[in-house]
Motif scaffolding. Structure first.
Motif, PDB file in Angstrom:
ATOM      1  N   ALA A 197     118.087  52.001  19.782  1.00 31.10           N
ATOM      2  CA  ALA A 197     117.364  52.143  21.043  1.00 31.10           C
ATOM      3  C   ALA A 197     116.438  50.951  21.294  1.00 31.10           C
ATOM      4  CB  ALA A 197     116.564  53.445  21.035  1.00 31.10           C
ATOM      5  N   VAL A 198     116.069  50.803  22.575  1.00 35.50           N
ATOM      6  CA  VAL A 198     115.216  49.686  22.997  1.00 35.50           C
ATOM      7  C   VAL A 198     114.019  50.230  23.772  1.00 35.50           C
ATOM      8  CG1 VAL A 198     115.094  47.542  24.329  1.00 35.50           C
ATOM      9  CG2 VAL A 198     117.258  48.210  23.246  1.00 35.50           C
ATOM     10  N   LEU A 199     112.831  49.736  23.438  1.00 36.97           N
ATOM     11  CA  LEU A 199     111.627  50.021  24.219  1.00 36.97           C
ATOM     12  C   LEU A 199     111.240  48.743  24.949  1.00 36.97           C
ATOM     13  CD1 LEU A 199     109.270  52.008  21.794  1.00 36.97           C
ATOM     14  CD2 LEU A 199     110.484  52.904  23.765  1.00 36.97           C
ATOM     15  N   LYS A 242     116.048  62.492  21.682  1.00 40.93           N
ATOM     16  CA  LYS A 242     117.372  63.059  21.380  1.00 40.93           C
ATOM     17  C   LYS A 242     118.465  62.007  21.511  1.00 40.93           C
ATOM     18  CE  LYS A 242     117.187  66.446  24.322  1.00 40.93           C
ATOM     19  NZ  LYS A 242     117.597  67.589  25.162  1.00 40.93           N
ATOM     20  N   SER A 243     118.060  60.771  21.904  1.00 42.53           N
ATOM     21  CA  SER A 243     119.001  59.652  22.072  1.00 42.53           C
ATOM     22  C   SER A 243     119.989  59.869  23.208  1.00 42.53           C
ATOM     23  CB  SER A 243     119.753  59.372  20.758  1.00 42.53           C
ATOM     24  OG  SER A 243     118.851  59.063  19.723  1.00 42.53           O
ATOM     25  N   ASP A 244     119.580  60.662  24.224  1.00 41.11           N
ATOM     26  CA  ASP A 244     120.438  60.817  25.404  1.00 41.11           C
ATOM     27  C   ASP A 244     120.616  59.469  26.111  1.00 41.11           C
ATOM     28  OD1 ASP A 244     120.530  63.467  24.826  1.00 41.11           O
ATOM     29  OD2 ASP A 244     119.100  64.095  26.350  1.00 41.11           O
ATOM     30  N   VAL A 245     119.525  58.708  26.161  1.00 44.33           N
ATOM     31  CA  VAL A 245     119.537  57.371  26.760  1.00 44.33           C
ATOM     32  C   VAL A 245     118.828  56.442  25.782  1.00 44.33           C
ATOM     33  CG1 VAL A 245     118.794  55.960  28.727  1.00 44.33           C
ATOM     34  CG2 VAL A 245     119.484  58.323  29.087  1.00 44.33           C
ATOM     35  N   SER A 246     119.369  55.241  25.570  1.00 42.12           N
ATOM     36  CA  SER A 246     118.845  54.380  24.501  1.00 42.12           C
ATOM     37  C   SER A 246     117.898  53.281  24.979  1.00 42.12           C
ATOM     38  CB  SER A 246     120.009  53.745  23.726  1.00 42.12           C
ATOM     39  OG  SER A 246     120.773  52.918  24.581  1.00 42.12           O
ATOM     40  N   VAL A 247     117.603  53.247  26.285  1.00 41.42           N
ATOM     41  CA  VAL A 247     116.665  52.238  26.802  1.00 41.42           C
ATOM     42  C   VAL A 247     115.517  52.955  27.513  1.00 41.42           C
ATOM     43  CG1 VAL A 247     116.339  50.299  28.386  1.00 41.42           C
ATOM     44  CG2 VAL A 247     118.471  50.487  27.085  1.00 41.42           C
ATOM     45  N   LEU A 248     114.288  52.644  27.105  1.00 41.79           N
ATOM     46  CA  LEU A 248     113.111  53.238  27.735  1.00 41.79           C
ATOM     47  C   LEU A 248     112.208  52.125  28.244  1.00 41.79           C
ATOM     48  CD1 LEU A 248     111.372  55.791  28.337  1.00 41.79           C
ATOM     49  CD2 LEU A 248     110.319  55.459  26.091  1.00 41.79           C
ATOM     50  N   VAL A 287     114.608  53.379  17.315  1.00 46.95           N
ATOM     51  CA  VAL A 287     114.340  52.115  18.018  1.00 46.95           C
ATOM     52  C   VAL A 287     114.530  50.924  17.089  1.00 46.95           C
ATOM     53  CG1 VAL A 287     112.574  50.720  19.186  1.00 46.95           C
ATOM     54  CG2 VAL A 287     112.766  53.162  19.674  1.00 46.95           C
ATOM     55  N   GLN A 288     115.344  49.963  17.537  1.00 48.68           N
ATOM     56  CA  GLN A 288     115.566  48.752  16.751  1.00 48.68           C
ATOM     57  C   GLN A 288     115.082  47.498  17.468  1.00 48.68           C
ATOM     58  OE1 GLN A 288     119.461  48.386  14.978  1.00 48.68           O
ATOM     59  NE2 GLN A 288     119.554  50.546  14.486  1.00 48.68           N
ATOM     60  N   LEU A 289     114.698  47.646  18.732  1.00 46.71           N
ATOM     61  CA  LEU A 289     114.203  46.487  19.467  1.00 46.71           C
ATOM     62  C   LEU A 289     113.060  46.900  20.393  1.00 46.71           C
ATOM     63  CD1 LEU A 289     114.432  43.493  20.394  1.00 46.71           C
ATOM     64  CD2 LEU A 289     116.115  44.280  22.089  1.00 46.71           C
ATOM     65  N   VAL A 290     111.953  46.189  20.295  1.00 47.85           N
ATOM     66  CA  VAL A 290     110.846  46.321  21.245  1.00 47.85           C
ATOM     67  C   VAL A 290     110.778  45.017  22.024  1.00 47.85           C
ATOM     68  CG1 VAL A 290     108.323  46.323  21.463  1.00 47.85           C
ATOM     69  CG2 VAL A 290     109.443  48.011  20.006  1.00 47.85           C
ATOM     70  N   VAL A 291     110.760  45.132  23.345  1.00 43.81           N
ATOM     71  CA  VAL A 291     110.613  43.948  24.194  1.00 43.81           C
ATOM     72  C   VAL A 291     109.287  44.052  24.935  1.00 43.81           C
ATOM     73  CG1 VAL A 291     111.556  42.582  26.089  1.00 43.81           C
ATOM     74  CG2 VAL A 291     113.118  43.760  24.519  1.00 43.81           C
ATOM     75  N   ASN A 292     108.417  43.078  24.712  1.00 42.55           N
ATOM     76  CA  ASN A 292     107.185  43.011  25.490  1.00 42.55           C
ATOM     77  C   ASN A 292     107.492  42.201  26.748  1.00 42.55           C
ATOM     78  OD1 ASN A 292     105.306  44.451  23.816  1.00 42.55           O
ATOM     79  ND2 ASN A 292     105.382  42.743  22.393  1.00 42.55           N
ATOM     80  N   GLY A 311     114.571  46.193  12.485  1.00 47.14           N
ATOM     81  CA  GLY A 311     114.140  46.051  13.863  1.00 47.14           C
ATOM     82  C   GLY A 311     113.501  44.706  14.171  1.00 47.14           C
ATOM     83  N   ALA A 312     113.226  44.495  15.450  1.00 47.90           N
ATOM     84  CA  ALA A 312     112.646  43.236  15.910  1.00 47.90           C
ATOM     85  C   ALA A 312     111.763  43.479  17.126  1.00 47.90           C
ATOM     86  CB  ALA A 312     113.757  42.248  16.263  1.00 47.90           C
ATOM     87  N   VAL A 313     110.795  42.582  17.307  1.00 44.20           N
ATOM     88  CA  VAL A 313     109.937  42.592  18.484  1.00 44.20           C
ATOM     89  C   VAL A 313     110.110  41.252  19.189  1.00 44.20           C
ATOM     90  CG1 VAL A 313     107.580  42.800  19.369  1.00 44.20           C
ATOM     91  CG2 VAL A 313     108.251  44.054  17.301  1.00 44.20           C
ATOM     92  N   VAL A 314     110.504  41.295  20.458  1.00 44.30           N
ATOM     93  CA  VAL A 314     110.651  40.077  21.260  1.00 44.30           C
ATOM     94  C   VAL A 314     109.603  40.119  22.367  1.00 44.30           C
ATOM     95  CG1 VAL A 314     112.163  38.742  22.782  1.00 44.30           C
ATOM     96  CG2 VAL A 314     113.125  39.899  20.776  1.00 44.30           C
TER      97      VAL A 314
END
Length: 206
Positions: free
Chosen positions: A66-68, A112-118, A133-138, A164-167
């Motif tokens: 997932a991505v935040l 619940k992982s219904d959608v993987s981008v928040l 979550v494997q990626l956080v994008v600021n 994971g990673a933070v970009v």
């Protein structure tokens, strides 16, 4: 009685010691960057943030977790959501202008992982179970080191399948000083400057 008073005093002292030790043990790592999480900073102009984000989302593997995507305001969350709709990128939005019931439903759906981008504001940087979550994008660089730390703490958590990673997109001159402090702390594996006092017990804690 004297013995009763003494016993009560000992219990109070013990409780105080236990409380202080518990807080110290749990706060030492709270103001440190997770060492296994990659921190990446992308210096770009404001107009280039959207193309960069779209490329990130389209290039990530389907099994990439997932991505935040963090924004600094509700209006940016909404605007970005409309753009992602145009590009047929399935996502959820979470920001403070929504009702508590709506936010709870979005939290539940994402977990619940219904959608993987928040796409979200800092509401999602605290209290959200994000082991997927494997990626956080600021998308917007956070205003403070504390905000950065909370956002970065959404990846690499217990139960995660990958570190994971933070970009972070860096567009303003005033963000660069924060970036330097974060990079130095990450390189030296030290706490973030100015964060040492956060959540620590006061000398008068009783």
């Amino acid at each position: 009685s004297i013995s009763g008073s003494l016993k009560k005093s000992v219990q109070e002292i013990t409780r105080t010691i236990l409380r202080v030790k518990y807080m110290e043990a749990h706060t030492q790592s709270l103001h440190r960057l997770p060492p296994h999480v990659q921190q990446k900073f992308v210096r770009l102009k404001g107009r280039d943030k959207l193309p960069e984000l779209l490329q990130l989302l389209k290039e990530r593997p389907s099994s990439g977790g997932a991505v935040l995507i963090f924004c600094n305001s509700a209006s940016t969350v909404n605007w970005l959501g409309y753009i992602l709709d145009d590009h047929r990128i399935k996502h959820l939005r979470l920001q403070g202008q929504m009702s508590a019931a709506a936010r709870a439903g979005i939290f539940a759906s994402f977990q619940k992982s219904d959608v993987s981008v928040l796409v979200c504001t800092d509401l999602a940087s605290r209290g959200l179970d994000t082991s997927s979550v494997q990626l956080v994008v600021n998308y917007d660089f956070p205003d403070t080191l504390q905000d950065y730390l909370h956002r970065a703490g959404r990846v690499g958590r217990v139960g995660s399948k990958a570190p994971g990673a933070v970009v972070s997109f860096v567009t303003h001159r005033w963000d660069v000083d924060l970036v330097r402090k974060i990079e130095t702390a990450a390189r030296k594996r030290t706490g973030l400057p100015g964060m040492d006092s956060i959540n620590k017990p006061s000398p008068n804690a009783g």
